[in-house]
Each structure stands twice: as structure tokens, then as C-alpha cells.
Design an enzyme around this catalytic site. Sequence first.
Site, mmCIF file in Angstrom:
data_model
loop_
_atom_site.group_PDB
_atom_site.id
_atom_site.type_symbol
_atom_site.label_atom_id
_atom_site.label_comp_id
_atom_site.label_asym_id
_atom_site.label_seq_id
_atom_site.Cartn_x
_atom_site.Cartn_y
_atom_site.Cartn_z
ATOM 1 N N ARG A 170 24.535 35.628 58.932
ATOM 2 C CA ARG A 170 24.135 37.049 59.318
ATOM 3 C C ARG A 170 25.097 38.218 58.944
ATOM 4 O O ARG A 170 24.850 39.299 58.522
ATOM 5 C CB ARG A 170 23.971 37.199 60.943
ATOM 6 N N THR A 171 26.329 37.884 59.292
ATOM 7 C CA THR A 171 27.372 38.988 59.152
ATOM 8 C C THR A 171 27.545 39.312 57.959
ATOM 9 O O THR A 171 27.458 40.530 57.470
ATOM 10 C CB THR A 171 28.819 38.621 59.911
ATOM 11 N N LYS A 230 44.608 28.629 43.131
ATOM 12 C CA LYS A 230 45.802 28.491 42.462
ATOM 13 C C LYS A 230 47.073 28.821 43.444
ATOM 14 O O LYS A 230 48.164 29.235 43.148
ATOM 15 C CB LYS A 230 45.705 29.469 41.438
ATOM 16 N N ARG A 277 36.288 38.308 57.210
ATOM 17 C CA ARG A 277 36.401 37.345 58.112
ATOM 18 C C ARG A 277 37.400 36.259 57.867
ATOM 19 O O ARG A 277 37.270 35.729 56.615
ATOM 20 C CB ARG A 277 35.065 36.566 58.268
ATOM 21 N N HIS A 309 35.063 40.293 67.265
ATOM 22 C CA HIS A 309 34.116 40.373 66.275
ATOM 23 C C HIS A 309 33.218 41.799 66.701
ATOM 24 O O HIS A 309 32.238 41.686 67.367
ATOM 25 C CB HIS A 309 33.015 39.229 66.413
HETATM 26 C C1 NCD Z 1 29.290 34.312 65.650
HETATM 27 C C2 NCD Z 1 30.637 34.068 64.987
HETATM 28 O O1 NCD Z 1 30.564 33.732 63.733
HETATM 29 O O2 NCD Z 1 31.496 34.409 65.736
HETATM 30 N N1 NCD Z 1 28.120 34.475 64.889
HETATM 31 C C3 NCD Z 1 27.779 35.716 64.218
HETATM 32 O O3 NCD Z 1 28.334 36.308 63.506
HETATM 33 N N2 NCD Z 1 26.424 36.062 64.736
HETATM 34 C C4 NCD Z 1 29.024 33.392 66.530
HETATM 35 C C5 NCD Z 1 29.056 31.900 66.598
HETATM 36 O O4 NCD Z 1 29.369 31.572 65.542
HETATM 37 O O5 NCD Z 1 28.696 31.212 67.245
#
Ligand code: NCD
Length: 314
Positions: free
Chosen positions: A63-64, A92, A113, A141
Site C-alpha cells: 500500500r504505502t 556491492k 521505508r 509511520h
Molecule cells: C503497516 C506497516 O508497514 O507498518 N502497513 C502499512 O503501511 N499499511 C502495518 C503492518 O505492517 O502491520
Amino acid sequence: MNQRVSMVLRGRDVISILDLERGELERLFEEADLMLRALEEGRRLRLLEGYVMATAFFEPSTRTKLSFQAAMLRLGGAYIDLPPEHASSRAKGENLADTIRMLDSYADVIVIRHRLEGAARFAAEVAEHPVINGGDGTRDHPTQAMIDLYTIRRALGHVDGLAVGVLGDLRYGRAARSFILGLTLYRPKKLYLISPPQLSCRREVLEKLEERGVDYEEVASLDKVVSELDVLYVTRIQRERFPDPVEYEKVRGSYRVTGESLKGAKENLVILHPLPRVDELAFDVDATRHAWYFRQARFGVPIRMALLKLVLRG
Ligand code: NCD
């Protein structure tokens, strides 16, 4: 890169939900309403034509990452995506700082991320362009919290005065942590932190709730409080973050929301989940009027459109 300038998101890094003030969030939500309307009406927007976003995801994401990329494309912008480890220069031995420096020289904004807490803050110190945190370890997040608060606002009109329950992995979950911190920008009537003791909320978050005057209570199971809730935020046990697999086995399957467990719930109870779900939220809940989590995931696009527009153009 830049230090905060009140009410102006342009050029700012977004690392934690608490980097924003309530007024700034409200401004973002108004912008997201406009984006959502344009999407629903099928209007093409060109607000970010000529801009490039880099996505650097060092951890799995559906999703993100995809909603950030869709948001950029929907605004007429473009994106570049750091390939997975085996296919990029990380294989590398390239370090994070150098990788970020490169992306910074190719793009106008970086979304990162990473499995390590603090990695996004570090990237922001290295990069000249704004850095948006798409999740760092167990910590922050922020854009998920924006989506969560926005969904509540769409569903119930406001966040103030609501009874909110957060169920599940409050210890290792960055989505739960960011949502809880985001609530401190509002005045919920009551916040129930519902988890098995091993997954309870960290001291530092409880201290923030106390400091900001949020009335909260830690409870071990949903059934005691379900009838009081306006919002129930369900989260997955963050299996991958447990220091020891034995500890995971001890709490595995320790909670599960089903149609049956919602028997005493209010008519208008809104159930949220950042997704992905595993087995903590039964499929039979999907057909109930409480299920807002797929709409919540869809709001990821207009929220991220609004954020990119405000960060890049003001
Ligand atoms: C979450 C995450 O990656 O922190 N997912 C997201 O971005 N919607 C929650 C999760 O992984 O449980």
C-alpha cells in the site's frame, strides 16, 4: 532538510506525525478532500508535472509504496524506484548515506521505508530535498496516521470526543504507535489500549499521552470495552520485529475480531486496520457496516497526493 515553519509544509521533512500541528493536519485533510473529489470525478490533475519522487523501500510494502507512486502519477509527476537489494548497488556494499545522496540528486522528494528506527531521520539529514518517512522499524509511520485520522473524519465527521480503542501489537507496531501519537493532536473522550501484556504500549508513548492530557486505559481484552467504542483500530502482530521467535509463539493468535465479538458494538462503530491483516480480523467483519479498512487504504492516494503537493509546492 528544513526546520519547521509553522503552517507551511513546503520543503519540510515528514518523519513523525508529531512533526505536524493540528492546524497543518486539518489543512492537509482539506487538500485531500479536493484530491478525492478530483479522483472521483475522473479529473486529470497536472499540479506536479515535471516533479520527480524517489521511493526507497528497504522493507516489504504494498500500500504505502504503490499509493505514493499512484499519488505522484495522478498529479502528473513521475517517480523513480530504488531496485531491491540484489539488483542495486547495495549488493556491492554501498552505504545508506551514499544511496540517499544519489536519490537526492535525481529527485525532488524522497520517500523511504527502512527496518531501522531513525533511518528516515538520518536520510533527512543527508538529503537536501524533503524526506517523507514511509515507516522506520517499530517507530514512525506518519502518513499512515494521516490516513487513519482522515478516515475517522470522513466516517464520523470529527475526532474530538470519540472513544477510540487500539487493539493488538502496541509494542512493535509503528502504525499503531503513530496513530496513538496522532490522537494526541486531538481531544478523544477516551483511549483504550487493548493488548496482551507482552504487546503493551511502550512507556514513552504513555508518557506522551499523559503529557498531552489524553485519558487512556490499558485493558487486556476487547469484550470489556467493545460497547463503548466509536472507533476500533485493529493491528497485526508484527512477527518480523520480535527479538525471539519463541516470544512470538507465546502471543500468536491471542486476539481476533470476528462478527461475533462485535455483537455489543455501537451501530456506527468504525473499524480501521492499516493492513495487511493476517488472522486478527476475520473475513466475516468485511460484510458489516463497521468495515472501513478498505476505504481507509483507498484514502492513501488522496492523502499522499495532498502531502506531496503541499511538501513540493506549498
Ligand atoms: C503497516 C506497516 O508497514 O507498518 N502497513 C502499512 O503501511 N499499511 C502495518 C503492518 O505492517 O502491520
